[in-house]
Design an enzyme around this catalytic site. Sequence first.
Site, PDB file in Angstrom:
ATOM      1  CB  SER A 188       0.751  13.581  -2.780  1.00  0.00           C
ATOM      2  OG  SER A 188      -0.129  13.441  -3.872  1.00  0.00           O
ATOM      3  CB  THR A 189       2.135  16.530  -6.349  1.00  0.00           C
ATOM      4  OG1 THR A 189       0.740  16.231  -6.428  1.00  0.00           O
ATOM      5  CG2 THR A 189       2.625  17.075  -7.678  1.00  0.00           C
ATOM      6  CG  HIS A 215      -1.418  10.490  -2.354  1.00  0.00           C
ATOM      7  ND1 HIS A 215      -1.815  11.790  -2.128  1.00  0.00           N
ATOM      8  CD2 HIS A 215      -1.587   9.836  -1.175  1.00  0.00           C
ATOM      9  CE1 HIS A 215      -2.212  11.920  -0.872  1.00  0.00           C
ATOM     10  NE2 HIS A 215      -2.085  10.745  -0.270  1.00  0.00           N
ATOM     11  CG  MET A 308      -1.501  19.158  -5.243  1.00  0.00           C
ATOM     12  SD  MET A 308      -2.537  18.964  -6.720  1.00  0.00           S
ATOM     13  CE  MET A 308      -4.084  19.663  -6.127  1.00  0.00           C
ATOM     14  CG  ASP A 311      -3.266  11.685   3.062  1.00  0.00           C
ATOM     15  OD1 ASP A 311      -3.776  11.417   4.172  1.00  0.00           O
ATOM     16  OD2 ASP A 311      -2.770  10.833   2.308  1.00  0.00           O
TER      17      ASP A 311
END
Length: 368
Positions: A188-189, A215, A308, A311
């Site tokens: 993600s991030t 993401h 973050m 997941d």
Amino acid sequence: MGVKVLVVDDSSFFRRRVSEIVSKDPDLEVIGTAANGAEAVKLAAQLKPQVITMDIEMPVMDGITAVREIMATTPTPILMFSSLTHDGAKATLDALEAGALDFLPKRFEDIATNKDDAIKLLQQRVKALGRRRIFRPIAPRTTTPKPVAPAARSTIPERERTVPATQRSKAVLRASGKKYKLLAIGTSTGGPVALQRILTQLPANYPHPILLVQHMPAAFTPAFAARLNGLCKINVKEAQSGDQLQAGCAYLAPGGMQMMLDRGGSYGRIKVVAGSADMNYKPCVDITFASASKLVGGDVLAVVLTGMGADGREGARMLKSAGATIWAQDEASCVVYGMPQAVASAGLSSQSIALDDMADAILRESGG
């Protein structure tokens, strides 16, 4: 003391709106605003903010140029605001490659359907970027671009423990000898730069298909897949239902959808579905990992990179139960140590590996 934030946008209304939202959180403090990139570069040096929110299109100096200048002179975590368009996606990816760490849609209704949720998410992202006391920007590693433009290509049981960072170098050099059929990566991030760093080091004849879950909004994944395809020796494409998995090809989960595996061909085939409306993540690492556990079982090397939240943890749990190997990116090289920490803390990952070591570790372990 709260995380000190510099807000940059040529719209006085948007500067005020973002400043008000940030200031509502007691852990955040707006210490200055700038109306263009040139002012942002100057104030970044003067005020030493811990996080900068940055617009892309601005007079005098645009946001991408400002990111490059700030990273060269006063490296600071930067959150970009972007439009959810093809041009916005390209500009945002340029900003991430220049050194920005994260991005959000500029229209708050595109962040979340509920206004309060959108506000909370913005505050969480800013705090996550500002938590690290020492910030070292990670430049993406690239290779010579492919001679063919991306658009022109046709893409057809023992509990393991997390290896401490002090043991990481030895762990990376030692392959288990296990055989694999699939590499799956969730992030993600900070993921776009991390994925580019890893995938550009894989050879064109990498012996397994690769599933990528990042993401990212639906407007961004086609541009991101095309960019990776142009930089990497392997093929990279946005996944489509019916794609037959092929060795040496990476399939990026489409934004706003869920990527699963189905039977068909030598390795299986892709099934892209809308998924449940109440899912927090679209695409979701847990869903793809869980699907891989059912179809491929223990013959999966799964890697959870910076991001973050948690997941990937439950999907990794299913993969591990099937006998798969789970790795996590180490804390020091993560933009946000959330997803990898969730996997490591649950005792699911057998190694914690620095981003710079990850590609080499993957090649050694999976026989690439």
